[in-house]
Design an enzyme around this catalytic site. Structure first.
Site, PDB file in Angstrom:
ATOM      1  N   HIS A  15     -28.674   5.145  52.888  1.00 45.49           N
ATOM      2  CA  HIS A  15     -28.875   6.267  53.805  1.00 45.49           C
ATOM      3  C   HIS A  15     -30.352   6.633  53.881  1.00 45.49           C
ATOM      4  CE1 HIS A  15     -28.665   9.934  50.813  1.00 45.49           C
ATOM      5  NE2 HIS A  15     -29.478   9.013  50.401  1.00 45.49           N
ATOM      6  N   CYS A  34     -36.489  10.441  49.989  1.00 42.81           N
ATOM      7  CA  CYS A  34     -35.183  10.220  50.624  1.00 42.81           C
ATOM      8  C   CYS A  34     -35.299  10.063  52.130  1.00 42.81           C
ATOM      9  CB  CYS A  34     -34.231  11.357  50.292  1.00 42.81           C
ATOM     10  SG  CYS A  34     -33.656  11.258  48.599  1.00 42.81           S
ATOM     11  N   HIS A  40     -32.555   3.701  51.689  1.00 41.23           N
ATOM     12  CA  HIS A  40     -32.428   3.389  50.264  1.00 41.23           C
ATOM     13  C   HIS A  40     -30.957   3.529  49.917  1.00 41.23           C
ATOM     14  CE1 HIS A  40     -32.736   7.768  50.365  1.00 41.23           C
ATOM     15  NE2 HIS A  40     -31.977   7.750  49.281  1.00 41.23           N
ATOM     16  N   HIS A  42     -27.503   4.083  47.175  1.00 38.80           N
ATOM     17  CA  HIS A  42     -26.951   4.771  46.002  1.00 38.80           C
ATOM     18  C   HIS A  42     -25.635   4.111  45.612  1.00 38.80           C
ATOM     19  CE1 HIS A  42     -29.660   8.234  45.994  1.00 38.80           C
ATOM     20  NE2 HIS A  42     -29.541   8.279  47.304  1.00 38.80           N
ATOM     21  N   ASP A  80     -18.177   1.614  52.078  1.00 36.35           N
ATOM     22  CA  ASP A  80     -18.740   0.679  51.100  1.00 36.35           C
ATOM     23  C   ASP A  80     -19.615  -0.383  51.771  1.00 36.35           C
ATOM     24  OD1 ASP A  80     -19.130  -0.252  48.472  1.00 36.35           O
ATOM     25  OD2 ASP A  80     -17.596  -1.792  48.753  1.00 36.35           O
ATOM     26  N   HIS A  81     -20.824  -0.550  51.210  1.00 36.93           N
ATOM     27  CA  HIS A  81     -21.814  -1.497  51.729  1.00 36.93           C
ATOM     28  C   HIS A  81     -22.199  -1.218  53.173  1.00 36.93           C
ATOM     29  CE1 HIS A  81     -20.829  -3.562  48.018  1.00 36.93           C
ATOM     30  NE2 HIS A  81     -21.942  -4.247  48.160  1.00 36.93           N
ATOM     31  N   GLU A 125     -24.000  11.283  43.422  1.00 39.59           N
ATOM     32  CA  GLU A 125     -24.965  10.450  44.145  1.00 39.59           C
ATOM     33  C   GLU A 125     -25.799   9.653  43.148  1.00 39.59           C
ATOM     34  OE1 GLU A 125     -26.953  11.263  48.223  1.00 39.59           O
ATOM     35  OE2 GLU A 125     -28.273  12.106  46.691  1.00 39.59           O
TER      36      GLU A 125
HETATM   37 NI    NI Z   1     -30.683   9.212  48.744  1.00 43.79          NI
END
Ligand code: NI
Length: 136
Positions: A15, A34, A40, A42, A80-81, A125
């Site tokens: 995200h 962020c 990036h 998580h 997911d992914h 997160e």
């Molecule tokens: Ni983040």
């Protein structure tokens, strides 16, 4: 007698936190790293809890298989992914902060809940940062 049944799950997703109506400087000052344009990722961890009466026939509050499949179908397969900003329609116009993600997850699961069941979702997160939503 009410009991809380919980199931853990996880998904990996990318995200970026930003507002398109803010310039880069303001996005950077509010969201810092962020807001990186290149996104990036998580490793999100999820704890979904359902609270309700134990069914006298089955001895269950909710069948774990039902809960597992619900999380798999509604959350894991959707997130997911994925790049949340680009690939998940819920975040087309919603900043994918942990706070907003946990509310989206709650709403996706809540529509499947029995009326007499209470739902709570905890979203990690990072191992140290987590948010919780139980409606309202
Ligand atoms: Ni983040």
């Amino acid at each position: 007698m009410k009991v809380t049944v919980s199931r853990k799950a996880h998904f990996n997703a990318a995200h970026r936190l930003y507002r398109s109506d803010w310039d880069d400087e303001r996005n950077n000052s509010v969201f810092g790293k962020c807001s990186n344009k290149n996104f990036h990722g998580h490793n999100y961890e999820l704890i979904v809890s359902v609270r309700g009466e134990i069914d006298s026939e089955t001895g269950y509050v909710i069948d774990m298989k039902t809960l597992k499949d619900l999380i798999k179908f509604e959350i894991e397969e959707a997130f997911d992914h994925k790049n949340l900003n680009i690939e998940v329609s819920d975040f087309q116009n919603l900043n994918p902060t942990a706070e907003n993600i946990v509310v989206v997850i709650y709403n996706k699961l809540f529509k499947h809940m029995q009326d007499d069941h209470d739902l709570e979702v905890v979203l990690y997160e990072t191992p140290r940062n987590f948010v919780k939503y139980s409606g309202q």
